[in-house]
Design a protein around this motif. Structure first.
Motif, PDB file in Angstrom:
ATOM      1  N   MET A  77       0.884  -1.238  -0.172  1.00  0.00           N
ATOM      2  CA  MET A  77      -0.008   0.147  -0.074  1.00  0.00           C
ATOM      3  C   MET A  77       0.805   1.310  -0.077  1.00  0.00           C
ATOM      4  O   MET A  77       0.689   2.276  -0.808  1.00  0.00           O
ATOM      5  CB  MET A  77      -1.010  -0.049   1.164  1.00  0.00           C
ATOM      6  N   ILE A  78       2.022   1.123   0.957  1.00  0.00           N
ATOM      7  CA  ILE A  78       2.893   2.343   0.751  1.00  0.00           C
ATOM      8  C   ILE A  78       3.322   2.597  -0.471  1.00  0.00           C
ATOM      9  O   ILE A  78       3.469   3.780  -1.046  1.00  0.00           O
ATOM     10  CB  ILE A  78       4.036   2.038   1.815  1.00  0.00           C
ATOM     11  N   PHE A  79       4.136   1.536  -1.184  1.00  0.00           N
ATOM     12  CA  PHE A  79       4.552   1.738  -2.470  1.00  0.00           C
ATOM     13  C   PHE A  79       3.561   1.991  -3.535  1.00  0.00           C
ATOM     14  O   PHE A  79       4.009   2.943  -4.642  1.00  0.00           O
ATOM     15  CB  PHE A  79       5.480   0.601  -2.957  1.00  0.00           C
ATOM     16  N   ALA A  80       2.561   1.593  -3.379  1.00  0.00           N
ATOM     17  CA  ALA A  80       1.338   1.884  -4.406  1.00  0.00           C
ATOM     18  C   ALA A  80       0.979   3.474  -4.544  1.00  0.00           C
ATOM     19  O   ALA A  80       1.073   3.997  -5.555  1.00  0.00           O
ATOM     20  CB  ALA A  80       0.197   1.008  -4.385  1.00  0.00           C
ATOM     21  N   GLY A  81       0.860   3.800  -3.130  1.00  0.00           N
ATOM     22  CA  GLY A  81       0.658   5.141  -3.013  1.00  0.00           C
ATOM     23  C   GLY A  81       1.991   6.178  -3.308  1.00  0.00           C
ATOM     24  O   GLY A  81       1.749   7.341  -3.872  1.00  0.00           O
ATOM     25  N   SER A  82       3.143   5.825  -3.049  1.00  0.00           N
ATOM     26  CA  SER A  82       4.227   6.564  -3.556  1.00  0.00           C
ATOM     27  C   SER A  82       4.286   6.595  -5.097  1.00  0.00           C
ATOM     28  O   SER A  82       4.815   7.886  -5.669  1.00  0.00           O
ATOM     29  CB  SER A  82       5.471   6.193  -2.820  1.00  0.00           C
ATOM     30  N   ALA A  83       3.959   5.454  -5.580  1.00  0.00           N
ATOM     31  CA  ALA A  83       4.040   5.358  -7.164  1.00  0.00           C
ATOM     32  C   ALA A  83       2.891   6.186  -7.579  1.00  0.00           C
ATOM     33  O   ALA A  83       3.150   7.146  -8.715  1.00  0.00           O
ATOM     34  CB  ALA A  83       3.824   4.078  -7.805  1.00  0.00           C
TER      35      ALA A  83
END
Length: 95
Positions: A77-83
């Motif tokens: 979820m963190i990586f998807a949001g940062s992308a």
């Protein structure tokens, strides 16, 4: 006039990503809590290993696996949001 309205709406949508920033910071804090819980459970399992029954070892292992899966979900979820954040930043910069 329509182009101007489209630009305002697009700019508002891109700027709204800042509303998600505190939530992503919270997810990072949650990930740290999950890591601490994992190592606490692992230490408990290692310290009392000789007194555990087979069933208890299986349950303790499943607890560790559960914590790893939750940590991975939070990380995704963190990586998807940062992308998404980076993509929105690139769009607002005209890249």
């Amino acid at each position: 006039m329509l182009k101007r309205l489209e630009a305002v709406i697009a700019g508002t949508l891109i700027a709204s990503r800042w509303l998600m920033a505190p939530l992503y910071l919270g997810l990072i804090a949650v990930l740290l809590v999950v890591v601490v819980a994992f190592f606490r459970e692992l230490a408990h399992m290692v310290m009392d290993f000789d007194s555990f029954s087979t069933d208890w070892v299986i349950l303790a292992t499943l607890k560790l696996i559960d914590l790893v899966l939750v940590g991975n979900l939070v990380l995704v979820m963190i990586f998807a949001g940062s992308a998404r954040w980076g993509r929105a930043s690139a769009q607002s910069a005209g890249i």
